[in-house]
Write an enzyme that holds these catalytic residues in place. Structure first.
Site, short mmCIF file in Angstrom:
data_model
loop_
_atom_site.label_atom_id
_atom_site.label_comp_id
_atom_site.label_asym_id
_atom_site.label_seq_id
_atom_site.Cartn_x
_atom_site.Cartn_y
_atom_site.Cartn_z
N GLU A 175 -9.35 12.33 127.51
CA GLU A 175 -9.57 11.61 128.87
C GLU A 175 -11.13 11.58 129.15
O GLU A 175 -11.52 11.82 130.44
CB GLU A 175 -8.65 11.64 130.11
N GLU A 206 -0.07 9.58 126.08
CA GLU A 206 0.83 10.14 127.15
C GLU A 206 1.36 9.11 127.86
O GLU A 206 1.01 8.30 128.28
CB GLU A 206 -0.10 10.89 128.22
N TRP A 240 0.16 15.43 141.49
CA TRP A 240 -0.37 16.88 141.48
C TRP A 240 0.28 17.34 142.80
O TRP A 240 0.58 16.66 143.73
CB TRP A 240 -1.84 16.90 141.48
N ARG A 289 -10.89 20.74 136.32
CA ARG A 289 -11.04 20.35 134.87
C ARG A 289 -12.27 19.30 134.81
O ARG A 289 -12.54 18.70 136.01
CB ARG A 289 -10.06 19.80 134.26
#
EC number: 3.2.1.23
Length: 687
Positions: free
Chosen positions: A153, A318, A326, A114
């Site tokens: 973000e 968040e 991850w 991303r």
């Protein structure tokens, strides 16, 4: 209290991040029903879902999110809708590789992660503009939507950009700012090592060089350019949404990341900022979680203070609810029972009125399969959902807190120029980081609430009124200190404020150059001091200290040897090294106030001594006494104070309430000794 750029809610409100595109549609209704059951009122959606709107170039479809929004509205759930521009689709990056970001050596970042795009590709901006226009025109009228999140973000994953589009845009940025090559060369000091530019197309952002070094002045300007690019990208999307949205829908974005002036971005195009709070990063990044004095997850308050400096009351988009990681990095343990609730109250105590958990259910696919949400893969009841119900019950008792602001008499001055300059400058940066951490720790451990005060130079410059609400301002190492900022600080002191500054102050100009003038530059008149010599504190001298009223005070990292000017007075002298007995601390009286210059870095113990000796430590000791292990935060309005006490320990602690107070969570009237369970919280109302 200036509450501009603040979230406006009638009560503290819970939300959650949800990804309908990750789950079979038959799960939607059950998920939404259970959200309502657990107190969730707002959900965030769509930030990574570009293909759901534009599956092929110039082919648009709205059916998927139409169905979801209609269902959410039928359940009474409000929605924050995101522009999905953080993840360009494969059909776009494959056909138009110029939209991709690049490394310093020009290698492109490819599809599969991303944030692989850049902010300056005209092709990418064309696709972004068209997509945002389409979804804003279609979705703004939907009654479920209460607000918009821009991208996701900004400057996350990377905060440097080296595509061809960025090099070209950098040249345009420099032309607009400096007008001529002569002016640019002068500002960037290019006569050093024969770096002089004779044409604009000779100029590049950072590229590989010998020893990985580059022009420090151009490097600082580069970071300003990265911020400018991100803000322009954000504003492009905001301007489009503003054409379609009704007045009661807000625009925000989430996170606070590097090389981005989040204050300027919020002032210029957002209604308020939201932050992404993951306290368990303490256990991922801090080397020894069990080390005595290590604040661990309590250190998240540093970032919450920063968010509050942008928006006095803000949102958490968040909030960590589960184990983190991850499949490739960021291994983190699960929050222990009670910690999710504790971290939620940590955010609320620091000024968050909207708290949205990441995420509703742990993803079963992709890189983030170990970023756990409120639900596990199994989708069966668990302890985190049970804890969420407790938080919901708590929040129902705290509606009056929503109209309050965080209370602090101490302001810690920060600015982006010095932050960015310190990244490359190994004399400045590590010193600044050390003292920043020390002052934060000292304020936490002495229960001295502190705000960050960012010096702004954009569309809303910092004013004397902004500074005057604080009785004490701390500006440890203002390496870059302009005449304008110095004059503002002088006025603050003259009208009765107290200012503390430290070594390495004032020796650089706005471009990071070191002008031929005595140190500490423009701070000299404020602090009544001249620096006659200076040195890094070497390994053989690491026990360096000063003596202040017969009390030893640590003097680490870097020492400025001082000479008082005019009526300024010496308060402390160095012990040891070749400057034994030389002035280390000088105080200068200007008007009604005082300015202190300490010729050293600030250790945690030194910061505590300053707070104590100057009378700013433990300002609420007449109301409550508590151990260092607890955090104290105060939110207030004109008639009430709400004192939050948060226990980060795995054991109970005892506090002593000196006045009669209402415990809003238990509903009891309390005074005297009170026990707070491990990871527990109390909220006291003081009239």
């Amino acid at each position: 209290m200036n509450t501009e750029k603040s979230i406006n809610l009638k009560k503290p409100t819970l939300g959650v991040c949800y990804y309908p595109e990750h789950w079979s549609e038959y799960l939607w209704e059950n998920d939404l029903d259970r959200m309502v059951e657990h107190g969730i009122e707002i959900i965030r959606i769509a930030e990574f879902a570009w293909n759901k709107f534009e599956p092929k170039e110039d082919v648009f479809n709205y059916d998927f999110f139409d169905r979801f929004l209609d269902l959410a509205y039928s359940k009474g759930i409000k929605v924050i809708f995101c522009t999905p521009t953080a993840t360009p689709p494969a059909w776009l990056t494959n056909k138009y590789p110029e939209v991709l970001n690049a490394r310093e050596d020009g290698t492109l970042y490819r599809h599969g992660m991303r944030k692989q795009h850049n902010y300056n590709s005209k092709v990418y901006l064309k696709f972004v503009s068209r997509l945002v226009d389409k979804i804003a025109a279609h979705y703004c009228p939907h009654p479920a939507i209460i607000g918009w999140q821009i991208d996701n973000e900004l400057n996350c994953e990377t905060n440097v950009f080296y595509s061809e589009s960025d090099h070209e845009a950098f040249r345009i940025y420099l032309k607009d700012k400096f007008k001529t090559l002569d002016a640019l060369n002068e500002a960037m000091g290019t006569t050093f090592w024969n770096q002089t530019y004779t044409a604009w197309d000779e100029i590049y952002l950072t590229r590989p060089t010998i020893s990985n070094s580059n022009n420090p002045h151009l490097s600082l300007e580069e970071k300003r350019f990265f911020s400018h690019s991100a803000i322009s990208y954000c504003k492009l999307q905001c301007d489009i949404i503003n054409k379609y949205k009704p007045e009661d829908q807000f625009i925000t974005t989430n996170g606070i990341f590097g090389h981005l002036d989040s204050h300027e971005m919020t002032d210029s195009c957002l209604d308020f900022i939201t932050y992404d709070s993951y306290p368990n990063f303490a256990y991922d990044t801090w080397t020894d979680p069990k080390k005595p004095g290590n604040l661990n997850d309590r250190r998240s308050s540093w970032s919450l203070i920063r968010a509050r400096s942008i928006s006095p009351t803000f949102g958490i988009m968040e909030q960590q609810s589960g184990a983190g990681g991850w499949d490739t990095r960021m291994k983190q343990p699960a929050p222990k029972p009670g910690q999710m609730r504790l971290w939620t109250f940590q955010s609320l105590a620091h000024g968050a009125n909207f708290i949205s958990y990441f995420r509703w259910r742990t993803s079963w696919i992709g890189t983030e399969i170990y970023w756990h949400g409120l639900n596990d893969y199994s989708n069966e009841p668990n302890r985190r959902l049970a804890e969420l119900k407790v938080v919901h019950e708590d929040f129902n008792k705290l509606s009056e807190v929503a109209g309050t602001h965080y209370e602090a008499n101490v302001g810690f001055i920060r600015d982006y120029d010095n932050e960015w300059d310190g990244e490359q400058d190994k004399w400045h940066g590590p010193l600044d980081d050390f003292s920043n951490d020390s002052w934060f720790s000292a304020s936490q451990l002495t229960h001295t609430p502190m705000d960050f005060v960012y010096l702004k130079s954009g569309c809303k410059k910092t004013t004397l009124e902004d500074l005057s609400r604080y009785k004490l301002l701390v500006y440890p190492h203002a390496t870059i200190l302009t005449k304008e900022t110095a004059e503002l600080l002088k006025m603050y002191v003259e009208q009765g404020g107290t200012l503390i500054m430290g070594s390495r102050t004032g020796y650089k100009d706005q471009f990071g150059r070191c002008p031929m003038r005595p140190m500490p530059g423009f701070a000299s008149e404020i602090c009544g001091v001249k620096v006659t010599d200076y040195t890094l504190v070497g390994p053989a001298d690491e026990d360096e200290y000063a003596v202040w009223d017969n009390e030893e005070i640590e003097a680490p990292i870097f020492n400025d040897i001082l000479q008082p000017i005019g009526d300024a007075k010496v308060l402390a002298t160095f012990k040891g090294n070749y400057y034994d007995g030389a002035p280390a601390l000088v105080v200068n009286t200007i008007g009604k106030g005082k300015a202190y210059y300490y010729g050293a870095g600030f250790s945690e113990k030194a910061a505590e001594i300053f707070l104590r000796k100057l009378g700013f430590s433990c300002p609420y000791k007449d109301i409550i006494e508590l151990p260092r292990e607890a955090e104290l935060a105060v939110r207030s309005n004109d008639s009430h104070q709400y004192i939050f006490v948060l226990n980060y320990m795995d054991h109970s602690i005892e506090v002593d309430v000196k006045k009669i107070a209402n415990d809003l969570l238990s509903g009891e009237v309390i005074s005297g000794k009170v026990s707070i369970e491990k990871y527990g919280v109390i909220v006291l109302e003081i009239s």
